[in-house]
Design an enzyme around this catalytic site. Structure first.
Site, PDB file in Angstrom:
ATOM      1  N   LYS A  14       0.734  -1.199   0.023  1.00 58.18           N
ATOM      2  CA  LYS A  14      -0.028  -0.082   0.080  1.00 58.18           C
ATOM      3  C   LYS A  14       1.066   1.202  -0.272  1.00 58.18           C
ATOM      4  O   LYS A  14       0.688   2.187  -0.579  1.00 58.18           O
ATOM      5  CB  LYS A  14      -0.982   0.066   1.148  1.00 58.18           C
ATOM      6  N   ARG A  89      -9.644   0.280   9.351  1.00 57.47           N
ATOM      7  CA  ARG A  89      -9.146  -1.079   9.941  1.00 57.47           C
ATOM      8  C   ARG A  89     -10.050  -1.856  10.501  1.00 57.47           C
ATOM      9  O   ARG A  89      -9.817  -2.996  11.028  1.00 57.47           O
ATOM     10  CB  ARG A  89      -7.791  -0.662  10.495  1.00 57.47           C
ATOM     11  N   ARG A 128      10.970  -5.224   4.181  1.00 59.34           N
ATOM     12  CA  ARG A 128      10.979  -3.743   4.579  1.00 59.34           C
ATOM     13  C   ARG A 128      11.768  -3.571   5.808  1.00 59.34           C
ATOM     14  O   ARG A 128      12.171  -2.649   5.909  1.00 59.34           O
ATOM     15  CB  ARG A 128       9.507  -3.642   4.765  1.00 59.34           C
ATOM     16  N   ARG A 134      11.332  -0.220  10.943  1.00 62.50           N
ATOM     17  CA  ARG A 134      10.335  -0.341  11.804  1.00 62.50           C
ATOM     18  C   ARG A 134      10.369  -1.258  12.872  1.00 62.50           C
ATOM     19  O   ARG A 134      10.423  -2.483  12.485  1.00 62.50           O
ATOM     20  CB  ARG A 134       8.922  -0.513  10.980  1.00 62.50           C
ATOM     21  N   ARG A 146      -0.050  -9.183  13.698  1.00 67.18           N
ATOM     22  CA  ARG A 146      -0.713  -8.132  13.072  1.00 67.18           C
ATOM     23  C   ARG A 146      -1.441  -9.050  12.035  1.00 67.18           C
ATOM     24  O   ARG A 146      -2.502  -8.433  11.394  1.00 67.18           O
ATOM     25  CB  ARG A 146       0.568  -7.312  12.440  1.00 67.18           C
TER      26      ARG A 146
HETATM   27  P1  AMP Z   1       0.770   0.390   9.409  1.00 70.60           P
HETATM   28  O1  AMP Z   1       1.885   1.250   8.902  1.00 70.60           O
HETATM   29  O2  AMP Z   1      -0.555   0.838   8.490  1.00 70.60           O
HETATM   30  O3  AMP Z   1       1.136  -0.883   9.239  1.00 70.60           O
HETATM   31  O4  AMP Z   1       0.375   0.565  10.715  1.00 70.60           O
HETATM   32  C1  AMP Z   1       1.375   0.268  11.703  1.00 70.60           C
HETATM   33  C2  AMP Z   1       0.524   0.337  13.081  1.00 70.60           C
HETATM   34  O5  AMP Z   1      -0.323   1.493  13.277  1.00 70.60           O
HETATM   35  C3  AMP Z   1      -0.488  -0.813  12.961  1.00 70.60           C
HETATM   36  O6  AMP Z   1      -0.086  -2.224  13.390  1.00 70.60           O
HETATM   37  C4  AMP Z   1      -1.441  -0.341  14.174  1.00 70.60           C
HETATM   38  O7  AMP Z   1      -1.081  -0.709  15.587  1.00 70.60           O
HETATM   39  C5  AMP Z   1      -1.559   1.077  14.147  1.00 70.60           C
HETATM   40  N1  AMP Z   1      -2.575   1.637  13.129  1.00 70.60           N
HETATM   41  C6  AMP Z   1      -2.311   2.306  12.075  1.00 70.60           C
HETATM   42  N2  AMP Z   1      -3.527   2.412  11.246  1.00 70.60           N
HETATM   43  C7  AMP Z   1      -4.580   1.997  12.472  1.00 70.60           C
HETATM   44  C8  AMP Z   1      -5.920   2.187  12.382  1.00 70.60           C
HETATM   45  N3  AMP Z   1      -6.796   2.748  11.372  1.00 70.60           N
HETATM   46  N4  AMP Z   1      -6.681   1.675  13.649  1.00 70.60           N
HETATM   47  C9  AMP Z   1      -5.896   1.208  14.394  1.00 70.60           C
HETATM   48  N5  AMP Z   1      -4.617   1.175  14.628  1.00 70.60           N
HETATM   49  C10 AMP Z   1      -3.824   1.383  13.532  1.00 70.60           C
END
Ligand code: AMP
Length: 191
Positions: A14, A89, A128, A134, A146
């Protein structure tokens, strides 16, 4: 304003594909994960609250991300719309988004979904981790959680948006980044 959701499991690409879509359609790319990581880096109260949840591979509370999104909808004007990456999400977040959009007389153009098999998720995240560093990409237990969180809480959105006639999917595997980009841009063009 036009509103799109970029959807898919962790590691689907994404973030990698967002730039090309955002640039082509003059959209503001909003990654809730990236916003949360900057809160953590800045050491804010919200960042502190989010860090433990993110590091464990859990979601942060719906109200936190909904507040971030609503703030952006209210303040960002210099674009033709939004490309939401990593939000919604949960079904509750999707319902909140519907309410935010209808309160503004707006509606969702569509969900651009990039799908990869579970077996590829780990491989992509490992790749990644080496590049982005990260914390939530570094631990096997976090990655497993996750993936489980995605299936339990996020995947139900596929049905939610299918029923609304707003769900459009491309395969994010197999294919190079460029091949997937072509698929994604062709899909957006067709929406
Ligand atoms: P991402 O960068 O999208 O993989 O997000 C990293 C982490 O941020 C996720 O594993 C969640 O812990 C948190 N996170 C990101 N977006 C959301 C969301 N819309 N709702 C809840 N937690 C989120």
């Amino acid at each position: 304003m036009k509103y799109y959701i970029l959807f898919g499991p962790p590691g689907a690409g994404k973030g990698t594909q967002a730039g090309a879509i955002a640039e082509k359609y003059n959209l503001r790319h909003v990654s809730t994960g990236a916003l949360l990581r900057s809160e953590i880096a800045a050491g804010t109260a919200l960042g502190l609250e989010a860090k433990a949840l993110i590091d464990a591979g859990n979601l942060v509370p719906d109200s936190v991300v909904e507040g971030m999104i609503e703030h952006l909808f209210d303040t960002v004007r210099d674009c033709s719309g939004f490309l939401l990456d990593g939000f919604p999400r949960t079904v509750a977040q999707a319902e909140a988004l519907d309410r935010m959009l209808s309160a503004r007389g707006e509606s969702l153009e569509g969900v651009i979904s990039i799908m990869i098999p579970d077996s590829v998720i780990r491989e992509r995240i490992a790749g990644r981790a080496a590049v982005e560093g990260r914390a939530d990409d570094a631990s096997e237990a976090t990655i497993s959680n996750r993936i489980a969180t995605y299936h339990a809480q996020t995947e139900p959105l596929v049905d939610f948006y299918r029923k609304a006639g707003k769900y459009f999917e491309v395969q994010g595997y197999p294919g190079s980044i460029e091949e997937v980009r072509e698929r994604v841009l062709a899909l957006v063009e067709s929406i």
